[in-house]
Scaffold this active site. Structure first.
Site: not given
Length: 318
Positions: A48, A53, A129, A181, A209, A211, A213, A263
């Site tokens: 992705d 970016y 986006h 997304q 994102s 993950l 926490g 990521g």
């Protein structure tokens, strides 16, 4: 790797969100390429990216070019197996901020530029986006319809959207719409209604994102708290795996439509994430993980959250 479905394609259950390889704090290009190769070698077949970016001004498409460079050295079979998903509709002036541009003319031009950078005749998955509050939603989505009809993209996706926007896009794009997304993670659970809607419509849900926490996102504010310990850490200790791996396995257990896109800047990170596809949590573990997470909505009820999760300021920048 365990497989999931995105449109008409079968893909690995864990994807790679390639943004960290190009934004602030990015590795050098050779290290970034090593991470991309490690992802593919681990069975990751969804990469992705987005034209926005990049880090500095004048670098539009930095991440797309990295991915194209990595794929150019792979075998024809590898290249055919990898699905590259990119996005248009955001910009980065180079001062750390993010802009939004959902004008049809901008999206058409951005798609052409992404095609050139990726070196393909058609983009596997092209995602809007973020909704542009200055542009009617139907007009932005209509640009994706035009790109589908012209054969420039094989499938369309949406990012950072609500339920109404998903339903409107479905009316315009029909079966050409294959994915949503939104931000979703152990600490950020407010997009559960969009996840359940995607499930009912047969759309893949790609948590960005994922993950949150458990590991700090490159978009999080320095003051954002990461708890020292949670139920995810307890399950990880008992299983002898990382809390991040447990977090991704938990996401996969929420719905067969979920394909997390964690990521990574290092090969070890994406290898650990990819291993989550083989981790199956039991009912007791899931019950513990579905409980409250430092203020996040309790998911013990598999339907809709009882109350909205706290807003994430950084989400507007993704």
């Amino acid at each position: 790797m365990r497989q999931r479905t995105l449109g008409e394609r079968s893909i690995g259950a864990i994807g790679l969100g390639a943004m960290p390889l190009s934004v602030e704090g990015r590795p050098d290009p050779e290290a970034a390429l090593t991470t991309l190769h490690a992802a593919i070698d681990a069975g990751v077949t969804l990469l992705d990216t987005a034209d926005s970016y990049h880090w500095h001004a004048g670098e539009t498409g930095h991440n797309e070019l990295l991915i194209a460079r990595a794929l150019a050295t792979r075998s024809p079979a590898d290249r055919a197996n990898v699905l590259v998903a990119t996005k248009g509709g955001r910009g980065r002036p180079g001062d750390g901020s993010w802009t939004v541009d959902g004008r049809p003319e901008h999206l058409r031009r951005a798609c052409e530029d992404s095609l050139r950078r990726l070196g393909v005749a058609a983009i596997d998955l092209y995602q809007l986006h973020k909704p542009d509050p200055q542009v009617p939603w139907a007009e932005s989505v209509g640009a994706l319809r035009e790109l589908l009809d012209a054969g420039k993209i094989r499938a369309a996706g949406l990012s950072n959207v609500d339920e109404r926007q998903i339903l409107t896009a479905r009316e315009i794009l029909g079966p050409g719409l294959v994915s949503v997304q939104n931000r979703f993670s152990p600490a950020e659970r407010g997009a559960l209604p969009q996840l359940r809607l995607a499930e009912r419509l047969g759309l893949a849900f790609l948590p960005w994102s994922p993950l949150g926490g458990l590991a700090r996102s490159v978009l999080d504010d320095p003051a954002d708290g990461v708890p020292a310990r949670s139920a995810f850490h307890g399950v990880a200790e008992a299983r002898g795996v990382s809390p991040q791996q447990v977090g991704l396995a938990w996401l996969l257990a929420l719905s067969p439509t979920v394909v997390p896109i964690p990521g990574a800047r290092r090969p070890a990170s994406i290898r650990d994430s990819a291993a989550a596809a083989g981790l199956v949590l039991d009912a007791d573990e899931l019950a513990a993980l579905n409980g409250p997470f430092t203020g996040a909505t309790d998911l013990a009820d598999p339907g809709y959250p009882a109350a909205p999760a706290s807003p994430a300021a950084s989400a507007s920048r993704r």
